[in-house]
Scaffold this active site. Structure first.
Site, PDB file in Angstrom:
ATOM      1  N   ASP A 172     -11.176   2.127   3.723  1.00 13.72           N
ATOM      2  CA  ASP A 172     -11.980   0.761   4.224  1.00 13.72           C
ATOM      3  C   ASP A 172     -13.390   0.136   4.124  1.00 13.72           C
ATOM      4  O   ASP A 172     -13.709  -0.989   3.982  1.00 13.72           O
ATOM      5  CB  ASP A 172     -11.211   0.322   5.179  1.00 13.72           C
ATOM      6  CG  ASP A 172     -10.354  -1.144   5.014  1.00 13.72           C
ATOM      7  OD1 ASP A 172      -9.879  -0.708   3.403  1.00 13.72           O
ATOM      8  OD2 ASP A 172      -9.332  -1.496   5.892  1.00 13.72           O
ATOM      9  N   LYS A 200       0.580  -1.045  -0.103  1.00 16.46           N
ATOM     10  CA  LYS A 200       0.146  -0.089   0.028  1.00 16.46           C
ATOM     11  C   LYS A 200       0.703   1.160   0.226  1.00 16.46           C
ATOM     12  O   LYS A 200       0.395   2.366  -0.706  1.00 16.46           O
ATOM     13  CB  LYS A 200      -1.130   0.058   1.175  1.00 16.46           C
ATOM     14  CG  LYS A 200      -1.801  -0.880   1.199  1.00 16.46           C
ATOM     15  CD  LYS A 200      -2.760  -1.296   2.658  1.00 16.46           C
ATOM     16  CE  LYS A 200      -3.131  -2.270   1.929  1.00 16.46           C
ATOM     17  NZ  LYS A 200      -4.270  -2.917   3.196  1.00 16.46           N
ATOM     18  N   GLN A 202      -5.215  -1.489   9.464  1.00 14.50           N
ATOM     19  CA  GLN A 202      -4.875  -3.102   9.392  1.00 14.50           C
ATOM     20  C   GLN A 202      -5.044  -4.049   9.639  1.00 14.50           C
ATOM     21  O   GLN A 202      -4.979  -4.376  11.287  1.00 14.50           O
ATOM     22  CB  GLN A 202      -3.151  -3.054   9.005  1.00 14.50           C
ATOM     23  CG  GLN A 202      -3.274  -4.696   7.991  1.00 14.50           C
ATOM     24  CD  GLN A 202      -3.311  -4.613   6.976  1.00 14.50           C
ATOM     25  OE1 GLN A 202      -3.438  -3.133   6.012  1.00 14.50           O
ATOM     26  NE2 GLN A 202      -4.478  -5.752   6.365  1.00 14.50           N
TER      27      GLN A 202
END
Ligand code: NAP
Length: 291
Positions: free
Chosen positions: A126, A59, A103
């Site tokens: 997200d 990322k 994460q």
């Protein structure tokens, strides 16, 4: 099962992701040329899970490549939930950060839901905050989870009709299966969600015009699970060892299924690259909304 196609169409997520990233990069270059602030993405990583580290590095690398400002906050595996939430709140208030991604998975002593709820929904790239999930399920514009969004982009790019089409999604996670079902419904697909408790799952799968597997079990889907000429989307990423070499494979037994289906996403090179591309797209979307 009758062989209908020896060479199915390969739905190339990598090429499409490159195209998406290139477009985002051009937009960022334009912002730079006008001396405007550039979009910023912060990733919070707790602990040193090797798979998570790889995802976070990818990322960061992609952000830098296309000109997105990027920060990675690495916290110790034993960080308290309170400390982690404090970090999230700092990022919520950071004017240079448009997107925040925590994460997952988090260590067992931290409740992921509690942390996600503390994210500013406008920075939730997200798409996992209840505010965004609620909007998604009520058909409103919002930040959508990256993997389902990437799958929808692949289907759109290849002009795959969804209206009235029977789609079977195997897997009901909040990250993939459930939001994907909502997106497919939004395009008028007829959606069946299957999971570990589904009876006769092989025959349920075989009814799909579009079969999407998001399970996490290598080679679960055999040709006997796939209707002739179906379209197969493989979300799974599974590490396997073959001849002493570690490699990533999907949920679909590709060699077995390719003779039956009309089109298929490969692993690697299918859904995976689109997930990262959609994270960048969501960061740009959040930037435009927040700026
Ligand atoms: P998850 O939260 O573990 O969910 C897995 C789902 O599969 C659950 O709904 C589970 O059912 C179902 N399942 C498990 N075993 C099954 C079986 N034998 N038959 C039918 N259903 C079964 O996983 P996830 O986060 O959704 O991820 C799924 C896979 O996609 C993983 O391999 C992950 O690495 C991969 N993934 C890939 C990307 C990408 O970018 N390509 C992104 C995200 C995830 P229950 O609900 O009944 O337990």
């Amino acid at each position: 099962m009758t062989k209908v196609n020896s060479t199915p169409l390969i739905l190339n997520g990598r090429h499409l992701a490159d195209e998406v990233l290139n477009n985002i990069s051009n937009e960022i270059n334009l912002l730079k040329s006008k001396n405007k602030r550039i979009p910023g993405l912060a990733v919070v990583l707790v602990g040193d899970n090797p798979a998570s580290l790889t995802y976070v590095n990818n990322k960061e690398k992609t952000s830098k490549k296309i000109g997105i400002y990027s920060e990675v906050h690495k916290l110790a595996v034993n960080v308290s939930e309170t400390e982690l939430i404090k970090q999230v709140k700092l990022l919520n208030n950071n004017k240079n950060i448009d997107g925040i991604l925590v994460q997952l998975p988090l260590p067992a002593h931290i409740k992921s839901d509690k942390v996600i709820e503390q994210l500013d929904p406008n920075k939730d790239v997200d798409g996992l905050h209840p505010y965004n999930l609620g909007k998604l399920f009520s058909g409103q514009d919002c930040l959508v989870p990256c993997t389902p969004l990437g799958i929808m982009e692949i289907l759109k790019h290849y002009s795959i009709n969804l209206s009235g089409i029977h789609t079977v999604v195997i897997g009901r996670s909040t990250l993939v299966g459930k939001p994907l079902a909502a997106l497919l419904l939004g395009k008028n697909a007829t959606v069946t969600i299957a999971h570990s408790k589904t009876e006769n799952i092989e025959s349920v799968s075989r009814t799909a015009d579009i079969l999407i597997s998001a399970v996490g079990k290598a080679k679960l889907i055999k040709s006997s699970w796939v209707k002739n000429d179906a379209i197969v989307i493989d979300v799974g990423i599974n590490k396997v060892y073959e001849n002493g070499i570690s490699k990533s494979v999907g949920d679909v037994d590709f060699e077995n299924v390719k003779s039956v289906c009309k089109a298929i996403t490969p692993v690697p090179g299918g859904v995976g690259p689109m997930t990262i591309a959609m994270l960048m797209a969501n960061t740009l979307k959040a930037y435009k909304k927040n700026d």
